[in-house]
Write a protein that holds these residues in place. Structure first.
Motif: not given
Length: 84
Positions: A25-30, A32-33
């Motif tokens: 999940k963290w990598y998928q939200s890179l 938007p970050k």
């Protein structure tokens, strides 16, 4: 020896298949970050490029004063709306 190699390959495949969902999940939200951080980084670079005589400390003080003004306005709005 062949049996040992097969066991190692099996363990390797299991480790590759199991992925931590939190990390995924963290990598998928890179993206938007990165989109959220881009304006801040661009402002910092352009501030320092345009104002060559200014330092990072001036940039941080400028951002701090702006943040204080915004939070002061929010606090006043909250304080004044609660009195009614």
């Amino acid at each position: 020896m062949e049996e040992y190699r097969e066991k190692l390959e099996k363990i390797y495949q299991q480790l590759n298949e199991e992925e931590d969902p939190l990390l995924k999940k963290w990598y998928q939200s890179l993206i938007p970050k990165a989109i959220l951080l881009f304006p801040v980084v661009a402002f910092g670079f352009t501030f320092l490029k345009v104002n060559t005589d200014k330092s990072i400390l001036d940039l941080l003080s400028f951002a701090a004063v702006g943040s204080l003004l915004v939070f002061g306005g929010i606090f006043l709005n909250y304080f004044l709306s609660k009195r009614r």
